[in-house]
Design a protein around this motif. Structure first.
Motif, mmCIF file in Angstrom:
data_model
loop_
_atom_site.group_PDB
_atom_site.id
_atom_site.type_symbol
_atom_site.label_atom_id
_atom_site.label_comp_id
_atom_site.label_asym_id
_atom_site.label_seq_id
_atom_site.Cartn_x
_atom_site.Cartn_y
_atom_site.Cartn_z
ATOM 1 N N CYS A 44 0.845 -1.193 0.000
ATOM 2 C CA CYS A 44 0.000 0.000 0.000
ATOM 3 C C CYS A 44 0.883 1.246 0.000
ATOM 4 C CB CYS A 44 -0.920 0.002 1.216
ATOM 5 S SG CYS A 44 -1.966 1.472 1.315
ATOM 6 N N ILE A 45 0.706 2.070 -1.019
ATOM 7 C CA ILE A 45 1.502 3.295 -1.129
ATOM 8 C C ILE A 45 1.095 4.300 -0.057
ATOM 9 C CG2 ILE A 45 2.101 5.200 -2.695
ATOM 10 C CD1 ILE A 45 1.597 3.335 -5.016
ATOM 11 N N THR A 46 -0.137 4.195 0.438
ATOM 12 C CA THR A 46 -0.658 5.162 1.414
ATOM 13 C C THR A 46 -0.163 4.895 2.823
ATOM 14 O OG1 THR A 46 -2.644 5.470 0.068
ATOM 15 C CG2 THR A 46 -2.744 6.204 2.354
ATOM 16 N N CYS A 47 -0.350 3.672 3.307
ATOM 17 C CA CYS A 47 -0.002 3.368 4.708
ATOM 18 C C CYS A 47 1.248 2.511 4.851
ATOM 19 C CB CYS A 47 -1.179 2.700 5.401
ATOM 20 S SG CYS A 47 -1.491 0.994 4.864
ATOM 21 N N GLY A 48 1.748 1.941 3.743
ATOM 22 C CA GLY A 48 2.956 1.141 3.809
ATOM 23 C C GLY A 48 2.727 -0.317 4.170
ATOM 24 N N HIS A 49 1.485 -0.736 4.330
ATOM 25 C CA HIS A 49 1.194 -2.136 4.664
ATOM 26 C C HIS A 49 1.515 -3.031 3.464
ATOM 27 C CE1 HIS A 49 -0.754 -5.611 6.360
ATOM 28 N NE2 HIS A 49 -1.592 -5.691 5.317
ATOM 29 N N SER A 50 2.068 -4.208 3.723
ATOM 30 C CA SER A 50 2.396 -5.155 2.663
ATOM 31 C C SER A 50 1.837 -6.540 3.009
ATOM 32 C CB SER A 50 3.907 -5.222 2.448
ATOM 33 O OG SER A 50 4.577 -5.594 3.633
ATOM 34 N N TRP A 51 1.556 -7.317 1.984
ATOM 35 C CA TRP A 51 0.928 -8.622 2.190
ATOM 36 C C TRP A 51 1.073 -9.478 0.935
ATOM 37 C CZ3 TRP A 51 -1.392 -4.219 0.769
ATOM 38 C CH2 TRP A 51 -2.244 -4.246 -0.335
ATOM 39 N N GLU A 52 0.905 -10.789 1.136
ATOM 40 C CA GLU A 52 0.809 -11.720 0.014
ATOM 41 C C GLU A 52 -0.634 -11.767 -0.454
ATOM 42 O OE1 GLU A 52 4.232 -15.176 0.124
ATOM 43 O OE2 GLU A 52 2.246 -15.610 0.890
ATOM 44 N N ASP A 53 -0.863 -11.462 -1.723
ATOM 45 C CA ASP A 53 -2.229 -11.427 -2.256
ATOM 46 C C ASP A 53 -2.466 -12.686 -3.079
ATOM 47 O OD1 ASP A 53 -4.643 -10.728 -3.730
ATOM 48 O OD2 ASP A 53 -4.268 -8.696 -3.001
ATOM 49 N N THR A 54 -3.308 -13.548 -2.547
ATOM 50 C CA THR A 54 -3.592 -14.824 -3.221
ATOM 51 C C THR A 54 -4.623 -14.675 -4.338
ATOM 52 O OG1 THR A 54 -5.254 -15.325 -1.518
ATOM 53 C CG2 THR A 54 -3.015 -16.164 -1.163
ATOM 54 N N VAL A 55 -5.419 -13.582 -4.297
ATOM 55 C CA VAL A 55 -6.423 -13.363 -5.339
ATOM 56 C C VAL A 55 -5.752 -12.817 -6.604
ATOM 57 C CG1 VAL A 55 -8.525 -12.121 -5.968
ATOM 58 C CG2 VAL A 55 -8.251 -13.019 -3.642
ATOM 59 N N ILE A 56 -4.961 -11.791 -6.415
ATOM 60 C CA ILE A 56 -4.219 -11.215 -7.549
ATOM 61 C C ILE A 56 -2.903 -11.986 -7.648
ATOM 62 C CG2 ILE A 56 -3.230 -9.117 -8.543
ATOM 63 C CD1 ILE A 56 -5.256 -7.525 -7.000
ATOM 64 N N SER A 57 -2.952 -13.081 -8.367
ATOM 65 C CA SER A 57 -1.803 -13.974 -8.499
ATOM 66 C C SER A 57 -0.833 -13.455 -9.563
ATOM 67 C CB SER A 57 -2.281 -15.376 -8.858
ATOM 68 O OG SER A 57 -2.984 -15.338 -10.093
ATOM 69 N N THR A 58 0.214 -14.223 -9.778
ATOM 70 C CA THR A 58 1.212 -13.860 -10.788
ATOM 71 C C THR A 58 0.590 -13.746 -12.168
ATOM 72 O OG1 THR A 58 2.996 -14.913 -9.517
ATOM 73 C CG2 THR A 58 3.369 -14.583 -11.876
ATOM 74 N N SER A 59 -0.311 -14.664 -12.509
ATOM 75 C CA SER A 59 -0.954 -14.625 -13.830
ATOM 76 C C SER A 59 -1.841 -13.387 -13.979
ATOM 77 C CB SER A 59 -1.788 -15.892 -14.051
ATOM 78 O OG SER A 59 -2.833 -15.974 -13.083
ATOM 79 N N VAL A 60 -2.477 -12.942 -12.900
ATOM 80 C CA VAL A 60 -3.336 -11.756 -12.952
ATOM 81 C C VAL A 60 -2.477 -10.506 -13.161
ATOM 82 C CG1 VAL A 60 -4.951 -10.326 -11.649
ATOM 83 C CG2 VAL A 60 -5.120 -12.818 -11.523
ATOM 84 N N VAL A 61 -1.356 -10.435 -12.474
ATOM 85 C CA VAL A 61 -0.456 -9.289 -12.642
ATOM 86 C C VAL A 61 0.043 -9.220 -14.083
ATOM 87 C CG1 VAL A 61 1.758 -8.295 -11.951
ATOM 88 C CG2 VAL A 61 0.246 -9.279 -10.233
ATOM 89 N N ARG A 62 0.396 -10.371 -14.646
ATOM 90 C CA ARG A 62 0.851 -10.403 -16.035
ATOM 91 C C ARG A 62 -0.268 -9.998 -16.999
ATOM 92 N NH1 ARG A 62 4.053 -16.200 -15.813
ATOM 93 N NH2 ARG A 62 5.951 -15.441 -14.744
ATOM 94 N N ALA A 63 -1.486 -10.467 -16.711
ATOM 95 C CA ALA A 63 -2.623 -10.143 -17.582
ATOM 96 C C ALA A 63 -2.940 -8.650 -17.534
ATOM 97 C CB ALA A 63 -3.841 -10.968 -17.172
ATOM 98 N N ILE A 64 -2.843 -8.054 -16.359
ATOM 99 C CA ILE A 64 -3.096 -6.611 -16.234
ATOM 100 C C ILE A 64 -2.039 -5.826 -17.004
ATOM 101 C CG2 ILE A 64 -3.128 -4.677 -14.617
ATOM 102 C CD1 ILE A 64 -4.356 -6.554 -12.543
ATOM 103 N N ARG A 65 -0.774 -6.218 -16.841
ATOM 104 C CA ARG A 65 0.311 -5.524 -17.510
ATOM 105 C C ARG A 65 0.194 -5.615 -19.028
ATOM 106 N NH1 ARG A 65 2.685 -1.423 -17.317
ATOM 107 N NH2 ARG A 65 3.314 -1.783 -15.161
ATOM 108 N N SER A 66 -0.118 -6.780 -19.534
ATOM 109 C CA SER A 66 -0.169 -6.969 -20.993
ATOM 110 C C SER A 66 -1.490 -6.518 -21.603
ATOM 111 C CB SER A 66 0.071 -8.435 -21.346
ATOM 112 O OG SER A 66 -0.940 -9.263 -20.764
ATOM 113 N N GLY A 67 -2.548 -6.469 -20.815
ATOM 114 C CA GLY A 67 -3.869 -6.177 -21.365
ATOM 115 C C GLY A 67 -4.397 -4.780 -21.104
ATOM 116 N N SER A 68 -3.622 -3.938 -20.430
ATOM 117 C CA SER A 68 -4.097 -2.580 -20.164
ATOM 118 C C SER A 68 -4.123 -1.769 -21.454
ATOM 119 C CB SER A 68 -3.218 -1.894 -19.114
ATOM 120 O OG SER A 68 -1.909 -1.704 -19.618
#
Length: 206
Positions: A44-68
């Motif tokens: 989180c850029i606002t509060c600095g909290h960090s976590w492992e996100d199981t919903v937004i997986s590696t494939s989702v990050v790749r899909a967002i990057r390539s499909g925006s």
């Protein structure tokens, strides 16, 4: 290879979603995992909290990057819409990257709001300086003749005026008790009192 996306806002199934700690929508997701199902790392850029996100997986990050949609103009937004592995629709906007049109628009704003007003101000200052200088020159040119005219008028009214003749003038050669010194230090020749006659212009021994 590491992939990072910076999200401005996003909605999942039409509902706003964000940081699990503060709820802010400005989140950075990154992953360097080779497997599509592995979770990404959220920060989180606002509060600095960090976590492992199981919903937004590696494939989702790749899909967002390539499909925006990306951006070509300064007015465009970099939007994305992807389906999660569970079928939910995730949509949102990525932090815009600088484009050529951004640089052009910034240049126009810089010119319109900073350079152009500064140039106008400088132009007005130059005009005032030229006008002021011309006024001083005119006044200076008129001052000499005006002084001569006033003196002539005064002498006419007073019946003429001549400096009184000093009897027994100072033998030191001063000009009525003072000297004009020629020096390269001062712009104008300073006038000093004669030390022999003490400023009287008269021979003290007479």
């Amino acid at each position: 290879m590491a992939i990072t996306i910076k999200v401005v806002w996003m909605r999942c199934k039409g509902e706003p979603t964000g940081c699990p700690e503060c709820g802010a929508s400005h989140i950075e997701f990154s992953t360097s995992q080779p497997f599509d199902t592995w979770p990404s790392w959220g920060w989180c850029i606002t509060c600095g909290h960090s976590w492992e996100d199981t919903v937004i997986s590696t494939s989702v990050v790749r899909a967002i990057r390539s499909g925006s949609t990306g951006r070509r103009k300064a007015t465009d937004s970099d939007l994305f819409a992807v389906k999660l592995p569970n079928g939910w629709l995730l949509e949102g906007e990525l932090l815009p990257e600088i484009t050529i049109d951004d640089v052009r628009q910034i240049g126009k704003i810089y010119w319109r709001r900073i350079v152009k007003p500064a140039a106008r101000k400088k132009k007005r200052q130059l005009k005032r300086a030229v006008k002021k200088g011309a006024t001083k020159a005119v006044k200076g040119a008129l001052a000499g003749p005006a002084a001569l005219a006033l003196r002539a008028d005064w002498e006419t009214r007073a019946g003429g005026w001549e400096p009184p003749v000093i009897e027994n003038p100072c033998p030191a050669g001063c000009d009525r008790g003072s000297y004009d010194l020629d020096t390269n230090i001062h712009e104008d020749s300073p006038r000093v009192t004669c030390s022999f006659c003490h400023g009287t212009g008269v021979d003290p021994t007479a």
